[in-house]
Design an enzyme around this catalytic site. Structure first.
Site, mmCIF file in Angstrom:
data_model
loop_
_atom_site.group_PDB
_atom_site.id
_atom_site.type_symbol
_atom_site.label_atom_id
_atom_site.label_comp_id
_atom_site.label_asym_id
_atom_site.label_seq_id
_atom_site.Cartn_x
_atom_site.Cartn_y
_atom_site.Cartn_z
ATOM 1 N N ASP A 1 -2.899 25.832 10.452
ATOM 2 C CA ASP A 1 -2.218 26.048 9.175
ATOM 3 C C ASP A 1 -2.902 27.189 8.411
ATOM 4 O O ASP A 1 -4.037 27.580 8.732
ATOM 5 C CB ASP A 1 -2.256 24.743 8.371
ATOM 6 C CG ASP A 1 -1.635 24.885 6.995
ATOM 7 O OD1 ASP A 1 -0.523 25.446 6.896
ATOM 8 O OD2 ASP A 1 -2.261 24.442 6.013
ATOM 9 N N ASP B 1 -2.301 28.034 4.326
ATOM 10 C CA ASP B 1 -2.625 27.764 2.929
ATOM 11 C C ASP B 1 -3.350 26.440 2.745
ATOM 12 O O ASP B 1 -2.922 25.396 3.240
ATOM 13 C CB ASP B 1 -1.343 27.765 2.083
ATOM 14 C CG ASP B 1 -0.695 29.134 2.062
ATOM 15 O OD1 ASP B 1 -1.340 30.067 1.554
ATOM 16 O OD2 ASP B 1 0.428 29.270 2.562
ATOM 17 N N ASN C 1 -4.133 20.665 6.565
ATOM 18 C CA ASN C 1 -4.590 19.861 5.433
ATOM 19 C C ASN C 1 -3.538 18.866 4.956
ATOM 20 O O ASN C 1 -3.852 17.982 4.152
ATOM 21 C CB ASN C 1 -4.969 20.767 4.260
ATOM 22 C CG ASN C 1 -3.754 21.436 3.622
ATOM 23 O OD1 ASN C 1 -3.055 22.212 4.279
ATOM 24 N ND2 ASN C 1 -3.481 21.137 2.362
#
Length: 250
Positions: A86, A88, A197
């Site tokens: 990922d 961001d 996240n």
């Protein structure tokens, strides 16, 4: 799609920050059922969080498509496992507000106007990416728009670690979230790991996930550095599931 367009028009009067994140986070990959109201995704987070007990639940998913998201494995990566990473709040944090110590400033066009996006790199991201590129076939998979994420990836990945980049159009809309469906990659699932996240991003395949804490601006953070030895061991494992299961239990 028409419902999303109407909803977006109603957002025009909001602040430029809200407009920016709507552009980044509003996906048109798969619309929600006609019977359910149109719901815009969160403005800041890519996806909403899940309850702790839901993170290991395997959700039934559609059959993989005839055409996969990734090209054939190259000779360079033959025999390596595929790690989906990922962007961001996992590798970087971006903001419209000026940041004095920003690593990158990326111009992004929104409604005909150029806006500056200030990007902070997570501590030890350079070491993490370089080592991951040596051990795995690495793929960037973000729910953001390509016009933002692509130039950020150009600046972040100076070593060509990412063999492919996937953006929001490659996500699947499911129960109000935009999910990264690993079965659509075209790789054997037992050889795929996702680093993210947001648990909602990998709700289809929680057993393939290496969860990380969301990062914003803590310059003492060492999570990426701490993960390197784990991934070095994982690269040598035939059965990634048993090792990932032990990590989640910890």
């Amino acid at each position: 799609a028409s419902q999303c367009n109407v909803s977006l028009k109603k957002q025009r009067s909001r602040s430029i920050l809200s407009s920016f994140f709507c552009c980044f986070r509003d996906y048109n990959v798969e619309a929600p059922p006609a019977s359910s109201p149109s719901v815009l995704p969160p403005l800041v987070e890519e996806n909403g969080g899940l309850q702790k007990g839901d993170q290991r639940q395997v959700i039934p998913i559609p059959s993989p498509p005839a055409k996969y998201l990734l090209p054939e494995v190259t000779v360079l990566d033959y025999g390596k496992k595929c790690v989906v990473i990922d962007l961001d709040e996992t590798l970087v944090h971006s903001s419209f507000k000026p940041i004095s110590n920003a690593d990158f400033i990326v111009p992004v066009e929104i409604d005909g106007t150029i806006h500056q996006v200030y990007v902070l790199k997570r501590p030890h991201v350079d070491e993490f990416l370089q080592r991951m590129g040596q051990l795995f076939e690495c793929v960037l998979f973000t729910a953001s728009l390509a016009k933002y994420a692509d130039p950020v990836a150009d600046l972040l990945d100076r070593w060509g670690v990412f063999r492919a980049r996937l953006f929001r159009e490659s996500c699947v809309f499911h129960r109000g979230n935009y999910v990264k469906d690993l079965s659509r990659l075209g790789r054997e699932l037992s050889k795929v790991i996702i680093v993210d996240n947001s648990p909602a991003s990998y709700i289809f395949h929680p057993e393939n996930a290496v969860p990380v804490q969301s990062w914003f601006d803590d310059m003492t953070d060492t999570e990426l550095l701490d993960l390197i030895p784990f991934f070095e061991g994982l690269s040598r494992e035939d059965d990634v599931y048993s090792m990932l299961h032990r990590l989640c239990n910890r």
